[in-house]
Scaffold this motif. Structure first.
Motif, PDB file in Angstrom:
ATOM      1  N   PRO A 264      42.366  56.283  11.034  1.00 36.05           N
ATOM      2  CA  PRO A 264      43.444  56.379  10.050  1.00 36.05           C
ATOM      3  C   PRO A 264      42.943  56.158   8.624  1.00 36.05           C
ATOM      4  O   PRO A 264      41.931  55.498   8.395  1.00 36.05           O
ATOM      5  N   ASP A 265      43.662  56.720   7.674  1.00 32.86           N
ATOM      6  CA  ASP A 265      43.298  56.586   6.260  1.00 32.86           C
ATOM      7  C   ASP A 265      43.116  55.130   5.863  1.00 32.86           C
ATOM      8  O   ASP A 265      42.195  54.784   5.122  1.00 32.86           O
ATOM      9  N   GLU A 266      44.006  54.286   6.332  1.00 34.18           N
ATOM     10  CA  GLU A 266      43.966  52.872   5.931  1.00 34.18           C
ATOM     11  C   GLU A 266      42.681  52.182   6.379  1.00 34.18           C
ATOM     12  O   GLU A 266      42.180  51.302   5.683  1.00 34.18           O
TER      13      GLU A 266
ATOM     14  N   PHE B 154      39.318  60.114   3.653  1.00 36.12           N
ATOM     15  CA  PHE B 154      40.766  59.981   3.466  1.00 36.12           C
ATOM     16  C   PHE B 154      41.273  60.778   2.276  1.00 36.12           C
ATOM     17  O   PHE B 154      42.359  61.331   2.314  1.00 36.12           O
TER      18      PHE B 154
ATOM     19  N   LYS C  94      43.894  63.960   2.681  1.00 40.86           N
ATOM     20  CA  LYS C  94      45.182  63.900   1.981  1.00 40.86           C
ATOM     21  C   LYS C  94      45.382  65.128   1.101  1.00 40.86           C
ATOM     22  O   LYS C  94      46.474  65.685   1.035  1.00 40.86           O
TER      23      LYS C  94
ATOM     24  N   ARG D  88      44.142  63.619   9.119  1.00 38.92           N
ATOM     25  CA  ARG D  88      44.205  62.296   8.493  1.00 38.92           C
ATOM     26  C   ARG D  88      43.974  61.167   9.488  1.00 38.92           C
ATOM     27  O   ARG D  88      43.853  60.012   9.110  1.00 38.92           O
ATOM     28  N   ILE D  89      43.923  61.491  10.784  1.00 46.29           N
ATOM     29  CA  ILE D  89      43.694  60.437  11.780  1.00 46.29           C
ATOM     30  C   ILE D  89      42.546  60.757  12.734  1.00 46.29           C
ATOM     31  O   ILE D  89      42.231  59.961  13.596  1.00 46.29           O
TER      32      ILE D  89
ATOM     33  N   ARG E  19      47.834  67.390   9.197  1.00 44.80           N
ATOM     34  CA  ARG E  19      48.345  66.039   9.488  1.00 44.80           C
ATOM     35  C   ARG E  19      47.414  65.304  10.436  1.00 44.80           C
ATOM     36  O   ARG E  19      47.130  64.121  10.271  1.00 44.80           O
TER      37      ARG E  19
END
Length: 126
Positions: free
Chosen positions: A76-78, A32, A36, A71-72, A68
């Motif tokens: 996902p980053d989260e 992540f 970013k 990042r998925i 972009r």
């Protein structure tokens, strides 16, 4: 960019010296953080070029879409943040006396009682 680079090199070194399983958290952090950084760098370049950077006349438009999506790609980053946080926090235990209190007015009053004479002596010369 240097931080992402050093994180990657450190994770590679950890894999070489301790094995891939020892670098699991580091790899998740890179997934992540590195994505970013890539997105931020390309976004900055796009901002510098304005609408020309967003058009298909320059490769920035394609780079932005890729950055972009990066990042998925692997989740996902989260999801990566949560998995790293869960693994790191698993190594900590709550204190035996319960949850610590960080009530600032209480701590300030205790500090004044404990160090009041010392503070008085130091500020007396002012």
């Amino acid at each position: 960019m240097q931080a992402a680079r050093l994180m990657t090199l450190h994770a590679a070194w950890t894999m070489d010296t301790q094995g891939a399983s020892a670098a699991r958290d580091q790899v998740a952090l890179i997934k992540f953080f590195g994505a970013k950084v890539l997105h931020d760098v390309v976004d900055r370049a796009l901002q510098l070029h304005g609408s020309l950077g967003y058009s298909t006349d320059l490769p920035l438009e394609q780079m932005y879409r890729f950055a972009r999506a990066a990042r998925i790609y692997d989740g996902p980053d989260e999801v990566h943040r949560q998995s790293v946080a869960r693994h790191i926090l698993a190594g900590y235990q709550p204190p035996e006396e319960g949850v610590p209190s960080e009530h600032l007015p209480t701590r300030r009053d205790e500090a004044r009682q404990r160090f009041g004479a010392l503070l008085e002596a130091v500020t007396a010369n002012d």
